[in-house]
Design a protein around this motif. Structure first.
Motif, PDB file in Angstrom:
ATOM      1  N   UNK A   5       0.812  -1.223   0.000  1.00 41.26           N
ATOM      2  CA  UNK A   5       0.000   0.000   0.000  1.00 41.26           C
ATOM      3  C   UNK A   5       0.844   1.271   0.000  1.00 41.26           C
ATOM      4  N   UNK A   6       2.007   1.220  -0.636  1.00 36.15           N
ATOM      5  CA  UNK A   6       2.872   2.392  -0.770  1.00 36.15           C
ATOM      6  C   UNK A   6       3.683   2.238  -2.045  1.00 36.15           C
ATOM      7  N   UNK A   7       4.135   3.354  -2.593  1.00 32.10           N
ATOM      8  CA  UNK A   7       5.029   3.344  -3.750  1.00 32.10           C
ATOM      9  C   UNK A   7       6.411   3.757  -3.264  1.00 32.10           C
ATOM     10  N   UNK A   8       7.334   2.812  -3.268  1.00 32.81           N
ATOM     11  CA  UNK A   8       8.691   3.082  -2.825  1.00 32.81           C
ATOM     12  C   UNK A   8       9.650   3.203  -3.990  1.00 32.81           C
ATOM     13  N   UNK A   9      10.901   3.423  -3.684  1.00 32.25           N
ATOM     14  CA  UNK A   9      11.905   3.532  -4.753  1.00 32.25           C
ATOM     15  C   UNK A   9      11.998   2.237  -5.543  1.00 32.25           C
ATOM     16  N   UNK A  10      11.731   1.111  -4.875  1.00 31.80           N
ATOM     17  CA  UNK A  10      11.776  -0.170  -5.561  1.00 31.80           C
ATOM     18  C   UNK A  10      10.674  -0.281  -6.624  1.00 31.80           C
TER      19      UNK A  10
END
Length: 204
Positions: free
Chosen positions: A29-34
């Motif tokens: 439920x998040x958009x990370x650098x990955x």
């Protein structure tokens, strides 16, 4: 952040959309650098070509991200927020574009932003494959900005980039040089990346 997105090319916007879809696919439920890195791996542009040429593949990177993170308790729906590190990487992409004298942000700037952010899982995976900020920045500078920006595309159009043969030859030569540099330092660009822990911390 709005100023950053206003400068995005259509392809860079597509990368962000695909990053969100990758987060959904991984039930996070998040958009990370990955996830931004996974979005870049879908792209058929300079960033995508560089990553593919240096052995960074979509399937193995997705598996790496899945192993490092934890699924959400509830399936993500609606707006998925960026982590602080992902936001920083996007801001760094703007700084990279300005530093290069570009008035747009493309996939190559997003890649540089991930490397410049330096601490997220996206940068960790890139470093495992031997990618370094200065080397990639120098490679990007070899290609003129009009070629890198490419034509505008419709939202439902496939991403296709036409690169002049001489530019593609220079890009392939630089990829070969980077691979040779990695080999001299004992790094195999085709080796399977190790599975680590963590990932970018989600935004509260």
């Amino acid at each position: 952040m709005a100023t950053v997105f206003e400068r995005f090319t259509d392809r860079a916007r597509r990368v962000v959309v695909l990053a969100q879809e990758e987060a959904r696919l991984l039930d996070q439920n998040f958009i990370g650098t990955e996830h931004l890195l996974l979005g870049l791996l879908h792209a058929d542009d300079m960033a995508g070509q560089l990553l593919a040429g240096l052995g960074v593949g979509l399937d193995e990177t997705r598996a790496r991200v899945a192993a490092a993170g934890k699924p959400s308790r509830r399936s993500p729906s609606g707006h998925i927020p960026f982590t602080p590190r992902a936001k920083k990487a996007l801001e760094m992409s703007l700084r990279e574009a300005l530093q290069m004298g570009d008035n747009f942000i493309g996939g190559e700037h997003l890649l540089l932003g991930l490397l410049r952010e330096g601490a997220g899982l996206g940068a960790e995976i890139l470093h495992e494959h031997g990618l370094q900020l200065e080397n990639i920045r120098r490679t990007v500078s070899l290609v003129d900005r009009d070629t890198r920006r490419g034509p505008e595309i419709r939202e439902d159009s496939p991403v296709v980039v036409s690169v002049p043969a001489e530019v593609l030859d220079r890009l392939h030569a630089e990829i070969a040089r980077l691979r040779d540099l990695l080999a001299r330092h004992g790094i195999d660009p085709d080796a399977e990346p190790r599975v680590g822990d963590g990932g970018d911390a989600p935004v509260a």
